[in-house]
Design a protein around this motif. Structure first.
Motif, PDB file in Angstrom:
ATOM      1  N   ILE A  59       2.942  10.326 -29.544  1.00  0.00           N
ATOM      2  CA  ILE A  59       2.466  10.626 -28.195  1.00  0.00           C
ATOM      3  C   ILE A  59       0.959  10.398 -28.033  1.00  0.00           C
ATOM      4  O   ILE A  59       0.456  10.306 -26.914  1.00  0.00           O
ATOM      5  N   GLU A 104      16.525  18.615 -29.003  1.00  0.00           N
ATOM      6  CA  GLU A 104      15.873  17.315 -29.084  1.00  0.00           C
ATOM      7  C   GLU A 104      16.444  16.493 -30.233  1.00  0.00           C
ATOM      8  O   GLU A 104      16.724  17.019 -31.311  1.00  0.00           O
ATOM      9  N   TYR A 145      15.956  13.544 -33.147  1.00  0.00           N
ATOM     10  CA  TYR A 145      14.836  13.349 -34.070  1.00  0.00           C
ATOM     11  C   TYR A 145      15.103  12.176 -35.003  1.00  0.00           C
ATOM     12  O   TYR A 145      16.231  11.698 -35.123  1.00  0.00           O
ATOM     13  N   SER A 199      10.409  14.975 -34.128  1.00  0.00           N
ATOM     14  CA  SER A 199      11.242  15.248 -32.973  1.00  0.00           C
ATOM     15  C   SER A 199      10.931  14.273 -31.844  1.00  0.00           C
ATOM     16  O   SER A 199       9.866  13.644 -31.808  1.00  0.00           O
ATOM     17  N   SER A 213      10.065  14.686 -28.835  1.00  0.00           N
ATOM     18  CA  SER A 213       8.870  15.001 -28.049  1.00  0.00           C
ATOM     19  C   SER A 213       7.574  14.632 -28.769  1.00  0.00           C
ATOM     20  O   SER A 213       6.505  14.657 -28.166  1.00  0.00           O
ATOM     21  N   ASP A 214       7.657  14.293 -30.060  1.00  0.00           N
ATOM     22  CA  ASP A 214       6.489  13.836 -30.815  1.00  0.00           C
ATOM     23  C   ASP A 214       6.239  12.341 -30.624  1.00  0.00           C
ATOM     24  O   ASP A 214       5.189  11.833 -31.030  1.00  0.00           O
ATOM     25  N   ARG A 216       6.601   8.403 -28.490  1.00  0.00           N
ATOM     26  CA  ARG A 216       6.739   7.610 -27.274  1.00  0.00           C
ATOM     27  C   ARG A 216       7.875   6.602 -27.424  1.00  0.00           C
ATOM     28  O   ARG A 216       8.684   6.424 -26.528  1.00  0.00           O
ATOM     29  N   HIS A 230      14.896  12.019 -20.989  1.00  0.00           N
ATOM     30  CA  HIS A 230      15.726  13.134 -20.539  1.00  0.00           C
ATOM     31  C   HIS A 230      16.917  12.562 -19.778  1.00  0.00           C
ATOM     32  O   HIS A 230      16.821  11.477 -19.212  1.00  0.00           O
ATOM     33  N   PHE A 266      16.713  15.833 -24.836  1.00  0.00           N
ATOM     34  CA  PHE A 266      15.568  14.933 -24.974  1.00  0.00           C
ATOM     35  C   PHE A 266      15.881  14.061 -26.173  1.00  0.00           C
ATOM     36  O   PHE A 266      15.879  14.528 -27.310  1.00  0.00           O
TER      37      PHE A 266
END
Length: 242
Positions: free
Chosen positions: A40, A61, A63, A78, A80-81, A83, A96, A108
């Motif tokens: 990110i 999430e 991963y 994960s 969310s870590d 892009r 999402h 996610f």
């Protein structure tokens, strides 16, 4: 007697064959593959990657597991870590579920970029028909194909071969198929369906009139979209080379 013995054993042999085939496919999905990810913050790391299938670092999430080489210990990242990531020659971004959809396991997760045009095409896995109630759930088990692209923020590119990796969970249902989405990025993506297929795909592939003509003629429909994607890439490559 030997003939009768073979006849009796035949169903067992067939079952064993399919069991071995399934085990082999699952093992392939767990295989470490060369690739890279962009986090990110925009940092890029190259090494060996595989999608996680067990309990991840963050609930809800998807991963990946990553290691620099065969001699280093892997660690988990994960969704969310990250892009985006590239595995072999396939490109993925995180997303999402759009609208009121609910994905079967992780809300996610990773989706594959099938076509990187102004309006992008994403492959987002297995749609399960619900056994009760309305709507459906999506389990992103990414299908094979060729992906290039820029997703919802990170820049990357790949041209390529195609790998099949099971991502996310599954839920009860009556049917299963690959779901496709379109949008300028993952934040705006909507599901492709029979009603919007012609308009959307003509928009995505509008720079290739002969492809558009075949879409209008119903040569290609949602049911054979994989063939359309392959044909579009073939025509586009031929025009670039001429």
């Amino acid at each position: 007697m030997r003939y009768l013995y073979f006849i009796n054993m035949r169903p067992i042999l067939i079952i064993l064959f399919f069991m071995l085939t399934i085990v082999s496919a699952k093992s392939y999905g767990q295989k470490w593959q060369p690739g890279r990810f962009t986090d990110i913050k925009g940092n890029v790391e190259s090494g060996l990657i595989r999608f996680g299938t067990g309990k991840g670092p963050i609930k809800g999430e998807g991963y990946i597991e990553f290691k620099q080489d065969d001699k280093t210990n892997p660690f988990k990242l994960s969704a969310s870590d990250l892009r985006s990531l590239v595995i072999v020659k396939d490109s993925f971004v995180v997303a999402h579920p759009p609208g009121n959809e609910i994905w079967a396991k992780d809300q996610f997760d990773f989706v594959k970029v099938e076509l990187d045009e102004d309006l992008k095409l994403y492959a987002a896995g297995s749609v399960k028909g619900g056994s009760g109630g309305s709507g459906f759930s999506v389990s992103p088990g990414i299908s094979t194909g060729i992906g290039t692209g820029v997703g919802g923020g990170g820049g990357y590119g790949a041209v390529g071969g195609g790998i099949s990796i099971p991502i996310g969970g599954s839920s009860g249902g009556t049917y299963e198929k690959t779901a496709y989405y379109y949008g300028e990025n993952t934040a705006s993506m909507k599901q492709l369906n029979d009603k919007n297929f012609e308009d959307v795909m003509c928009d995505i592939m509008g720079d290739e009139p002969e492809v558009v003509d075949k879409i209008h003629a119903k040569v290609y429909v949602l049911a054979n979209i994989e063939k359309l994607i392959a044909y579009f890439k073939q025509v586009k490559a031929a025009h670039k080379g001429s």
